[in-house]
Design a protein around this motif. Structure first.
Motif, mmCIF file in Angstrom:
data_model
loop_
_atom_site.group_PDB
_atom_site.id
_atom_site.type_symbol
_atom_site.label_atom_id
_atom_site.label_comp_id
_atom_site.label_asym_id
_atom_site.label_seq_id
_atom_site.Cartn_x
_atom_site.Cartn_y
_atom_site.Cartn_z
ATOM 1 N N MET A 199 76.249 -120.729 -40.646
ATOM 2 C CA MET A 199 75.952 -119.558 -41.478
ATOM 3 C C MET A 199 75.723 -118.333 -40.600
ATOM 4 S SD MET A 199 73.423 -121.246 -44.283
ATOM 5 C CE MET A 199 74.044 -121.006 -45.934
ATOM 6 N N TRP A 200 74.923 -118.494 -39.547
ATOM 7 C CA TRP A 200 74.655 -117.354 -38.661
ATOM 8 C C TRP A 200 75.934 -116.827 -38.034
ATOM 9 C CZ3 TRP A 200 70.179 -120.474 -36.069
ATOM 10 C CH2 TRP A 200 69.067 -120.475 -36.921
ATOM 11 N N LEU A 201 76.841 -117.719 -37.663
ATOM 12 C CA LEU A 201 78.114 -117.309 -37.070
ATOM 13 C C LEU A 201 79.003 -116.577 -38.073
ATOM 14 C CD1 LEU A 201 78.857 -120.461 -34.913
ATOM 15 C CD2 LEU A 201 78.349 -118.153 -34.048
ATOM 16 N N ALA A 202 78.729 -116.735 -39.365
ATOM 17 C CA ALA A 202 79.514 -116.089 -40.420
ATOM 18 C C ALA A 202 78.972 -114.714 -40.815
ATOM 19 C CB ALA A 202 79.576 -116.997 -41.650
ATOM 20 N N PHE A 203 77.868 -114.281 -40.215
ATOM 21 C CA PHE A 203 77.348 -112.953 -40.533
ATOM 22 C C PHE A 203 78.423 -111.911 -40.188
ATOM 23 C CE2 PHE A 203 72.404 -113.091 -40.438
ATOM 24 C CZ PHE A 203 72.384 -114.242 -41.195
ATOM 25 N N PRO A 204 78.668 -110.952 -41.070
ATOM 26 C CA PRO A 204 79.662 -109.930 -40.741
ATOM 27 C C PRO A 204 79.212 -109.107 -39.529
ATOM 28 C CG PRO A 204 78.459 -109.346 -42.741
ATOM 29 C CD PRO A 204 78.033 -110.728 -42.360
ATOM 30 N N GLY A 205 80.157 -108.832 -38.643
ATOM 31 C CA GLY A 205 79.868 -107.993 -37.478
ATOM 32 C C GLY A 205 79.144 -108.684 -36.342
ATOM 33 N N ILE A 206 78.853 -109.964 -36.473
ATOM 34 C CA ILE A 206 78.113 -110.677 -35.429
ATOM 35 C C ILE A 206 78.984 -110.792 -34.180
ATOM 36 C CG2 ILE A 206 78.760 -113.051 -36.024
ATOM 37 C CD1 ILE A 206 75.204 -112.538 -35.583
ATOM 38 N N ALA A 231 74.940 -106.735 -41.818
ATOM 39 C CA ALA A 231 74.744 -108.188 -41.740
ATOM 40 C C ALA A 231 73.506 -108.607 -42.519
ATOM 41 C CB ALA A 231 74.642 -108.629 -40.286
ATOM 42 N N LEU A 232 72.443 -107.828 -42.403
ATOM 43 C CA LEU A 232 71.190 -108.171 -43.087
ATOM 44 C C LEU A 232 71.288 -108.033 -44.602
ATOM 45 C CD1 LEU A 232 68.539 -106.639 -40.655
ATOM 46 C CD2 LEU A 232 69.307 -109.019 -40.835
ATOM 47 N N GLU A 233 72.270 -107.290 -45.078
ATOM 48 C CA GLU A 233 72.477 -107.134 -46.516
ATOM 49 C C GLU A 233 73.553 -108.063 -47.066
ATOM 50 O OE1 GLU A 233 70.662 -105.425 -48.673
ATOM 51 O OE2 GLU A 233 69.349 -104.975 -46.994
ATOM 52 N N SER A 234 74.161 -108.862 -46.194
ATOM 53 C CA SER A 234 75.294 -109.696 -46.615
ATOM 54 C C SER A 234 74.828 -110.926 -47.406
ATOM 55 C CB SER A 234 76.096 -110.139 -45.398
ATOM 56 O OG SER A 234 75.349 -111.054 -44.619
ATOM 57 N N PRO A 235 75.683 -111.426 -48.282
ATOM 58 C CA PRO A 235 75.350 -112.636 -49.045
ATOM 59 C C PRO A 235 75.037 -113.835 -48.145
ATOM 60 C CG PRO A 235 77.229 -111.532 -50.047
ATOM 61 C CD PRO A 235 76.954 -110.834 -48.746
ATOM 62 N N VAL A 236 75.767 -114.003 -47.053
ATOM 63 C CA VAL A 236 75.528 -115.158 -46.181
ATOM 64 C C VAL A 236 74.148 -115.089 -45.540
ATOM 65 C CG1 VAL A 236 76.622 -114.226 -44.076
ATOM 66 C CG2 VAL A 236 76.591 -116.701 -44.479
ATOM 67 N N ARG A 237 73.646 -113.909 -45.298
ATOM 68 C CA ARG A 237 72.285 -113.791 -44.751
ATOM 69 C C ARG A 237 71.276 -114.333 -45.757
ATOM 70 N NH1 ARG A 237 67.759 -109.768 -44.709
ATOM 71 N NH2 ARG A 237 66.371 -110.612 -43.101
ATOM 72 N N TYR A 238 71.445 -114.002 -47.037
ATOM 73 C CA TYR A 238 70.523 -114.497 -48.057
ATOM 74 C C TYR A 238 70.666 -116.007 -48.251
ATOM 75 C CZ TYR A 238 69.172 -109.731 -48.877
ATOM 76 O OH TYR A 238 68.679 -108.467 -48.703
ATOM 77 N N GLU A 239 71.891 -116.509 -48.132
ATOM 78 C CA GLU A 239 72.102 -117.957 -48.188
ATOM 79 C C GLU A 239 71.394 -118.642 -47.016
ATOM 80 O OE1 GLU A 239 76.334 -118.607 -48.273
ATOM 81 O OE2 GLU A 239 76.565 -117.258 -49.985
ATOM 82 N N SER A 240 71.473 -118.023 -45.847
ATOM 83 C CA SER A 240 70.826 -118.627 -44.666
ATOM 84 C C SER A 240 69.300 -118.601 -44.806
ATOM 85 C CB SER A 240 71.270 -117.940 -43.375
ATOM 86 O OG SER A 240 70.657 -116.682 -43.196
ATOM 87 N N ARG A 241 68.776 -117.579 -45.438
ATOM 88 C CA ARG A 241 67.326 -117.534 -45.662
ATOM 89 C C ARG A 241 66.892 -118.687 -46.554
ATOM 90 N NH1 ARG A 241 65.354 -111.602 -47.158
ATOM 91 N NH2 ARG A 241 63.392 -112.731 -47.253
#
Length: 107
Positions: free
Chosen positions: A31-38, A73-83
């Motif tokens: 999930m972390w690797l999927a953050f946009p712009g990472i 990245a902090l506003e992305s859906p995957v970030r909320y999924e990772s939380r």
């Protein structure tokens, strides 16, 4: 470059160290690797510290091109999924997590 680090201050439950690391590797890292712009994801596990220093059994370090990229990245859906997924990790951990953002000085 912008670095955001999550410091896990506390302790992993006794006997749960390997399960904790496996959970990070199998469930959270993808999930972390999927953050946009990472640009980079590093997971650091503590092996030693100075006497009297606080306990940080894990530090998550992520790198972004800019503050704007971090904000996206902090506003992305995957970030909320990772939380949400992190809740399972916290079942093996006593303590709290705090975040710091750094500007990486490049030489």
């Amino acid at each position: 470059m912008i670095i955001r680090q999550a410091f896990f201050e506390g302790r992993i439950h006794a006997g749960q160290e390997e399960a904790f690391k496996t959970y990070v590797a199998e469930k959270l890292m993808p999930m972390w690797l999927a953050f946009p712009g990472i640009k980079e994801v590093r997971v650091l596990y503590n092996i030693a510290r100075d006497e009297g220093a606080p306990s940080y059994p894990m530090v998550l370090s992520t790198m972004y091109e800019s503050r704007e990229a971090l904000a996206a990245a902090l506003e992305s859906p995957v970030r909320y999924e990772s939380r949400d997924m992190t809740k399972g990790l916290l079942d093996m951990f006593d303590g709290h997590i705090h975040h710091h953002v750094f500007d990486l000085a490049l030489s």
